[in-house]
Design a protein around this motif. Sequence first.
Motif, short mmCIF file in Angstrom:
data_model
loop_
_atom_site.label_atom_id
_atom_site.label_comp_id
_atom_site.label_asym_id
_atom_site.label_seq_id
_atom_site.Cartn_x
_atom_site.Cartn_y
_atom_site.Cartn_z
N ILE A 73 -1.63 -7.88 -16.38
CA ILE A 73 -1.96 -8.30 -15.01
C ILE A 73 -3.48 -8.29 -14.83
CG2 ILE A 73 -1.89 -7.58 -12.59
CD1 ILE A 73 1.04 -6.68 -13.13
N GLY A 74 -4.14 -7.21 -15.26
CA GLY A 74 -5.59 -7.14 -15.13
C GLY A 74 -6.32 -8.15 -15.99
N ASP A 79 -7.14 -11.97 -10.15
CA ASP A 79 -7.03 -11.90 -8.69
C ASP A 79 -5.90 -10.97 -8.26
OD1 ASP A 79 -9.17 -13.61 -8.38
OD2 ASP A 79 -7.91 -15.40 -8.15
N LEU A 80 -4.75 -11.07 -8.92
CA LEU A 80 -3.64 -10.18 -8.62
C LEU A 80 -4.01 -8.74 -8.97
CD1 LEU A 80 -0.72 -9.62 -7.76
CD2 LEU A 80 -0.01 -10.20 -10.10
N MET A 85 -5.34 -3.33 -7.17
CA MET A 85 -6.27 -2.21 -7.17
C MET A 85 -6.70 -1.88 -5.73
SD MET A 85 -6.47 -1.20 -10.27
CE MET A 85 -7.94 -0.22 -10.44
N SER A 86 -6.89 -2.91 -4.89
CA SER A 86 -7.27 -2.65 -3.50
C SER A 86 -6.12 -2.00 -2.74
CB SER A 86 -7.74 -3.93 -2.81
OG SER A 86 -6.67 -4.81 -2.60
N VAL A 87 -4.88 -2.40 -3.05
CA VAL A 87 -3.72 -1.77 -2.42
C VAL A 87 -3.64 -0.30 -2.79
CG1 VAL A 87 -1.18 -1.74 -2.43
CG2 VAL A 87 -2.39 -3.91 -2.22
N ILE A 88 -3.99 0.03 -4.04
CA ILE A 88 -3.97 1.41 -4.52
C ILE A 88 -5.12 2.21 -3.90
CG2 ILE A 88 -4.17 2.87 -6.59
CD1 ILE A 88 -2.95 0.52 -8.16
N GLY A 89 -6.13 1.51 -3.38
CA GLY A 89 -7.25 2.21 -2.76
C GLY A 89 -8.55 2.09 -3.53
N HIS A 90 -8.62 1.18 -4.47
CA HIS A 90 -9.83 0.98 -5.27
C HIS A 90 -10.27 -0.48 -5.16
CE1 HIS A 90 -9.91 4.91 -7.20
NE2 HIS A 90 -8.61 4.85 -7.07
N SER A 91 -10.83 -0.81 -4.00
CA SER A 91 -11.20 -2.20 -3.73
C SER A 91 -12.65 -2.51 -4.09
CB SER A 91 -10.95 -2.52 -2.26
OG SER A 91 -11.70 -1.64 -1.44
N ASP A 92 -13.31 -1.64 -4.82
CA ASP A 92 -14.73 -1.84 -5.13
C ASP A 92 -14.96 -2.99 -6.09
OD1 ASP A 92 -15.29 0.22 -3.44
OD2 ASP A 92 -15.48 1.72 -5.01
N GLY A 93 -13.91 -3.53 -6.65
CA GLY A 93 -14.04 -4.73 -7.45
C GLY A 93 -14.16 -4.50 -8.94
N VAL A 122 -5.10 2.88 -14.26
CA VAL A 122 -5.69 2.77 -15.60
C VAL A 122 -5.27 1.49 -16.29
CG1 VAL A 122 -5.71 3.79 -17.91
CG2 VAL A 122 -5.84 5.25 -15.92
N THR A 123 -4.00 1.14 -16.18
CA THR A 123 -3.51 -0.02 -16.92
C THR A 123 -4.14 -1.31 -16.42
OG1 THR A 123 -1.53 -0.38 -15.53
CG2 THR A 123 -1.33 1.17 -17.36
N ILE A 124 -4.15 -1.48 -15.11
CA ILE A 124 -4.73 -2.69 -14.54
C ILE A 124 -6.24 -2.72 -14.77
CG2 ILE A 124 -5.12 -3.99 -12.40
CD1 ILE A 124 -2.37 -2.84 -11.45
N ALA A 125 -6.90 -1.58 -14.56
CA ALA A 125 -8.35 -1.51 -14.77
C ALA A 125 -8.71 -1.78 -16.23
CB ALA A 125 -8.89 -0.15 -14.33
N SER A 126 -7.89 -1.33 -17.15
CA SER A 126 -8.15 -1.59 -18.57
C SER A 126 -8.12 -3.08 -18.87
CB SER A 126 -7.11 -0.88 -19.45
OG SER A 126 -7.22 0.51 -19.32
N GLY A 127 -7.16 -3.78 -18.29
CA GLY A 127 -7.10 -5.22 -18.46
C GLY A 127 -8.26 -5.92 -17.78
N LEU A 128 -8.60 -5.48 -16.57
CA LEU A 128 -9.73 -6.08 -15.85
C LEU A 128 -11.03 -5.93 -16.63
CD1 LEU A 128 -8.97 -4.89 -12.20
CD2 LEU A 128 -9.00 -7.26 -12.99
#
Length: 192
Positions: A73-74, A79-80, A85-93, A122-128
């Motif tokens: 996903i990341g 965009d998803l 990440m923003s839904v989880i509370g980490h919208s800093d980009g 972690v999983t989404i951020a790793s992909g991002l």
Amino acid sequence: MLRKLYDWVFALARSRHATPALAVVSFAESSFFPVPPDVMLAPMILARPDRAYFYAGVCTLASVLGGILGYAIGFYLTDLGLWLMSVIGHSDGLEEFQHWFDRWGLAVILVKGLTPIPYKLVTIASGLAHFSFPVFVAASVATRGARFFAEAWVLRRWGPAMLAEVEKRLAMWSVIGLVVLIGAIVAVKLLF
């Protein structure tokens, strides 16, 4: 109300649908679902201590596979991934996530994979951040496996005594568990 929820979780833990439900929750939690698999894993081990390591293995495998979905996903659906990440509370980009991996690299996965902090972060951020996929998978197997097998070992060894104590003082142990969880979340947020 707490007693009814407790009884419902234990009834599910003893049902024939417990193992598939554990796999689904473990998979989903690693990429998008807000409930950690421990809420299923612990009662299942307490209900069937002889299957503790089997349940830990199911939880680990499903969690890593869900983590791969989160990574995808990341990586492929930026965009998803940013929206989740923003839904989880980490919208800093995207820059914040890339900074995490540039600064701490593998430590981000190792620390967050062992804690009850949402692993989907972690999983989404790793992909991002386009973190190394093979390293991500290896670290996920190591950390998720260590966490779930350690939980299985503790509950198999001391679970029946702990269960009797928890059942006597359910409200008190629920508050203590909540305080520990909030403390762990705050501690990890301060570190990252």
